[in-house]
Design a protein around this motif. Structure first.
Motif, mmCIF file in Angstrom:
data_model
loop_
_atom_site.group_PDB
_atom_site.id
_atom_site.type_symbol
_atom_site.label_atom_id
_atom_site.label_comp_id
_atom_site.label_asym_id
_atom_site.label_seq_id
_atom_site.Cartn_x
_atom_site.Cartn_y
_atom_site.Cartn_z
ATOM 1 N N PHE A 216 4.636 13.532 3.474
ATOM 2 C CA PHE A 216 5.366 12.343 3.924
ATOM 3 C C PHE A 216 6.565 12.761 4.778
ATOM 4 C CE2 PHE A 216 8.219 8.653 3.281
ATOM 5 C CZ PHE A 216 7.356 7.618 3.586
ATOM 6 N N LEU A 217 7.303 13.766 4.315
ATOM 7 C CA LEU A 217 8.432 14.273 5.087
ATOM 8 C C LEU A 217 7.972 14.827 6.432
ATOM 9 C CD1 LEU A 217 10.444 16.206 2.328
ATOM 10 C CD2 LEU A 217 11.007 13.990 3.316
ATOM 11 N N TYR A 218 6.794 15.428 6.460
ATOM 12 C CA TYR A 218 6.278 16.015 7.700
ATOM 13 C C TYR A 218 6.089 14.947 8.778
ATOM 14 C CZ TYR A 218 3.312 18.771 10.840
ATOM 15 O OH TYR A 218 2.800 19.418 11.932
ATOM 16 N N VAL A 219 5.536 13.799 8.373
ATOM 17 C CA VAL A 219 5.358 12.713 9.338
ATOM 18 C C VAL A 219 6.697 12.355 9.969
ATOM 19 C CG1 VAL A 219 4.710 10.296 9.641
ATOM 20 C CG2 VAL A 219 3.343 11.769 8.151
ATOM 21 N N TRP A 220 7.741 12.288 9.157
ATOM 22 C CA TRP A 220 9.050 11.896 9.681
ATOM 23 C C TRP A 220 9.695 13.005 10.502
ATOM 24 C CZ3 TRP A 220 9.956 7.065 10.252
ATOM 25 C CH2 TRP A 220 9.320 6.149 9.414
ATOM 26 N N ARG A 221 9.325 14.258 10.259
ATOM 27 C CA ARG A 221 9.762 15.331 11.162
ATOM 28 C C ARG A 221 9.205 15.107 12.558
ATOM 29 N NH1 ARG A 221 7.889 20.921 9.140
ATOM 30 N NH2 ARG A 221 8.714 21.507 11.192
ATOM 31 N N VAL A 222 7.925 14.741 12.615
ATOM 32 C CA VAL A 222 7.305 14.449 13.909
ATOM 33 C C VAL A 222 7.991 13.257 14.564
ATOM 34 C CG1 VAL A 222 5.173 13.740 15.063
ATOM 35 C CG2 VAL A 222 5.083 15.422 13.212
ATOM 36 N N VAL A 223 8.216 12.209 13.777
ATOM 37 C CA VAL A 223 8.895 11.026 14.298
ATOM 38 C C VAL A 223 10.280 11.398 14.821
ATOM 39 C CG1 VAL A 223 9.871 8.775 13.695
ATOM 40 C CG2 VAL A 223 7.619 9.439 12.816
ATOM 41 N N GLY A 224 10.973 12.275 14.084
ATOM 42 C CA GLY A 224 12.310 12.677 14.496
ATOM 43 C C GLY A 224 12.319 13.292 15.880
ATOM 44 N N GLU A 225 11.386 14.212 16.138
ATOM 45 C CA GLU A 225 11.349 14.821 17.473
ATOM 46 C C GLU A 225 11.044 13.774 18.540
ATOM 47 O OE1 GLU A 225 8.901 18.261 19.919
ATOM 48 O OE2 GLU A 225 9.873 18.704 18.010
ATOM 49 N N MET A 226 10.114 12.871 18.250
ATOM 50 C CA MET A 226 9.756 11.857 19.234
ATOM 51 C C MET A 226 10.876 10.837 19.446
ATOM 52 S SD MET A 226 5.731 11.241 18.304
ATOM 53 C CE MET A 226 5.415 10.325 19.808
ATOM 54 N N MET A 227 11.754 10.714 18.457
ATOM 55 C CA MET A 227 12.894 9.803 18.567
ATOM 56 C C MET A 227 14.095 10.442 19.242
ATOM 57 S SD MET A 227 12.559 6.675 17.261
ATOM 58 C CE MET A 227 14.207 6.280 16.732
ATOM 59 N N GLY A 228 13.980 11.724 19.613
ATOM 60 C CA GLY A 228 15.086 12.399 20.260
ATOM 61 C C GLY A 228 16.114 12.966 19.307
ATOM 62 N N VAL A 229 15.729 13.148 18.032
ATOM 63 C CA VAL A 229 16.643 13.753 17.064
ATOM 64 C C VAL A 229 16.625 15.267 17.247
ATOM 65 C CG1 VAL A 229 17.297 13.915 14.636
ATOM 66 C CG2 VAL A 229 16.109 11.874 15.469
ATOM 67 N N ASP A 230 17.789 15.863 17.352
ATOM 68 C CA ASP A 230 17.912 17.308 17.534
ATOM 69 C C ASP A 230 17.280 18.026 16.342
ATOM 70 O OD1 ASP A 230 19.040 20.026 17.492
ATOM 71 O OD2 ASP A 230 20.418 19.304 19.043
ATOM 72 N N ALA A 231 16.398 18.996 16.627
ATOM 73 C CA ALA A 231 15.692 19.707 15.558
ATOM 74 C C ALA A 231 16.641 20.388 14.588
ATOM 75 C CB ALA A 231 14.731 20.734 16.168
ATOM 76 N N ARG A 232 17.865 20.672 15.038
ATOM 77 C CA ARG A 232 18.818 21.342 14.159
ATOM 78 C C ARG A 232 19.340 20.445 13.050
ATOM 79 N NH1 ARG A 232 23.059 23.339 18.478
ATOM 80 N NH2 ARG A 232 22.476 21.265 19.296
ATOM 81 N N VAL A 233 19.136 19.135 13.156
ATOM 82 C CA VAL A 233 19.577 18.232 12.090
ATOM 83 C C VAL A 233 18.393 17.498 11.461
ATOM 84 C CG1 VAL A 233 21.942 17.878 12.869
ATOM 85 C CG2 VAL A 233 20.119 16.457 13.826
ATOM 86 N N VAL A 234 17.205 18.055 11.599
ATOM 87 C CA VAL A 234 16.021 17.486 10.962
ATOM 88 C C VAL A 234 15.615 18.384 9.796
ATOM 89 C CG1 VAL A 234 13.600 16.841 11.237
ATOM 90 C CG2 VAL A 234 15.220 16.407 13.096
ATOM 91 N N ALA A 235 15.623 17.831 8.592
ATOM 92 C CA ALA A 235 15.244 18.596 7.410
ATOM 93 C C ALA A 235 13.747 18.880 7.432
ATOM 94 C CB ALA A 235 15.609 17.828 6.151
ATOM 95 N N THR A 236 13.352 20.050 6.953
ATOM 96 C CA THR A 236 11.950 20.455 7.012
ATOM 97 C C THR A 236 11.226 20.383 5.679
ATOM 98 O OG1 THR A 236 12.519 22.792 6.668
ATOM 99 C CG2 THR A 236 12.441 21.991 8.949
ATOM 100 N N ASP A 237 11.950 20.205 4.564
ATOM 101 C CA ASP A 237 11.287 20.135 3.263
ATOM 102 C C ASP A 237 12.181 19.383 2.281
ATOM 103 O OD1 ASP A 237 13.312 21.965 2.521
ATOM 104 O OD2 ASP A 237 11.982 23.691 2.748
ATOM 105 N N ILE A 238 11.742 19.295 1.033
ATOM 106 C CA ILE A 238 12.478 18.533 0.024
ATOM 107 C C ILE A 238 13.878 19.095 -0.182
ATOM 108 C CG2 ILE A 238 12.537 17.874 -2.406
ATOM 109 C CD1 ILE A 238 9.449 17.935 -2.374
#
Length: 376
Positions: A216-238
């Motif tokens: 579930f978190l993985y889907v939102w990681r993908v969404v984050g990149e597509m939304m223009g969220v900087d990868a440095r502030v996107v959590a990758t796991d629980i």
């Protein structure tokens, strides 16, 4: 584990979304504020954006943002969709009764939400659009080419850029508050959707397997990149999600008039979903139970009432909607009631008045969640 700290997140509060900002800025430069307002309204009208009416650079933006990141794993994303298919009603409860209230407790970020509501639409509609975004992204095929989730991400990302420009034009204090819809606030918003499985659902008595949560978190990681969220502030796991949630809460939680006003609107909306309003007084307690006492105090909820028995019943009812109950007609009926309260209420509210965008749930989800949705 990341090593996030205050200095880094402070810097992220001065960063927007350069790519989408450039598109919105060009519209602004060429068409003045009214052009941005018109674009924003087009984007808010869901699927009614007519490409031929959009400026060339907006159509180019849509073309460039239509694909998943190269690293995205469609199979893993499908597993995340399956998690939502199974637990979607409970996740919706968590979104409205935990995630949104927690967002309203972030005093700086909620100022943007309040100004957005005043600029372009009413607060209640903004709340319902949040629920629609959840459905669009995680519904079947939502993140497939041309899917509703991808289109929703494109709209919301460009809408954020337009809002950023509009709010800055109204004398926003960026030094104190950060840019409107800055990278820290975007990270917090992303967590509002993804973190529902980590904290609020266990408060409903539901504990998912770690691999379900991670998918579930993985889907939102993908969404984050597509939304223009900087990868440095996107959590990758629980673990990273929990760390970042706690850090943002420590930095941003504070009482505010805007947070209290947004909460009042949310409570009123949820109360409209209860049958004949007989459970109106339970709604604030349900929010308090799922979001915690600290959040409840910051957003102005009343002290806990004596509804523990009813809240326990609601918790049990929501759990029924996430399990197979076909062999028990009584449990099926209870599932139907919860589905109507939480999700069908959005259909009914959206049908009131003219020029409203219909709330849409794919048939496969409505059937799986045992919603009996009447045609509009």
């Amino acid at each position: 584990m990341r090593e996030w700290d205050d200095e880094f997140l402070d810097s992220m509060r001065q960063v927007g979304d350069p790519f989408a900002d450039a598109v919105a800025a060009r519209v602004l430069d060429e068409g003045q504020v009214e052009a941005v307002r018109h674009l924003l309204q087009q984007l808010l009208d869901h699927d009614d954006v007519h490409r031929a009416e959009l400026p060339d650079h907006v159509r180019e933006y849509l073309d460039q943002t239509a694909a998943l990141p190269d690293w995205a794993d469609p199979e893993r994303m499908r597993r995340g969709e399956i998690v939502f298919e199974r637990w979607g009603v409970a996740i919706s409860v968590a979104l409205f009764c935990a995630s949104l209230p927690s967002a309203y407790a972030c005093a700086k970020g909620v100022s943007v939400l309040a100004q957005t509501a005043r600029l372009e639409t009413d607060t209640r509609r903004r709340i319902m659009e949040t629920g629609q975004f959840l459905i669009d992204v995680l519904g079947p095929g939502g993140m497939a080419p041309g899917g509703k989730g991808i289109m929703a991400i494109q709209r919301v990302r460009l809408m954020h850029a337009a809002i950023r420009h509009l709010i800055l034009a109204h004398g926003w204090d960026s030094a104190e508050l950060g840019l409107p819809i800055n990278q820290e606030d975007l990270a917090g918003t992303l967590l509002s959707f993804s973190y529902t499985l980590v904290e609020p659902l266990p408060r409903l008595g539901m504990t998912l397997a770690d691999d379900e949560v991670e998918d579930f978190l993985y889907v939102w990681r993908v969404v984050g990149e597509m939304m223009g969220v900087d990868a440095r502030v996107v959590a990758t796991d629980i673990a990273e999600s929990t760390e970042l949630v706690n850090l943002i809460r420590r930095r941003q939680f504070a009482e505010s008039a805007d947070g209290i006003a947004m909460t009042d609107a949310l409570v009123g909306l949820l109360q409209e979903m209860t049958p004949t309003h007989i459970l109106d007084s339970v709604v604030p307690d349900l929010i308090r139970m799922l979001s915690g006492d600290e959040v409840a105090e910051l957003i102005g909820l009343p002290p806990r009432a004596r509804h523990f028995g009813l809240l326990t019943l609601l918790k049990v009812l929501v759990r029924f909607t996430t399990h197979e109950v076909e062999n028990d007609r009584i449990l099926q009926r209870l599932s139907d009631h919860v589905g109507w309260w939480i999700l069908n209420g959005l259909f009914d509210i959206e049908r009131q008045g003219e020029h409203r965008t219909a709330f849409d749930i794919p048939d496969v989800l409505a059937n799986h969640w045992k919603l009996h949705v009447e045609p509009a």
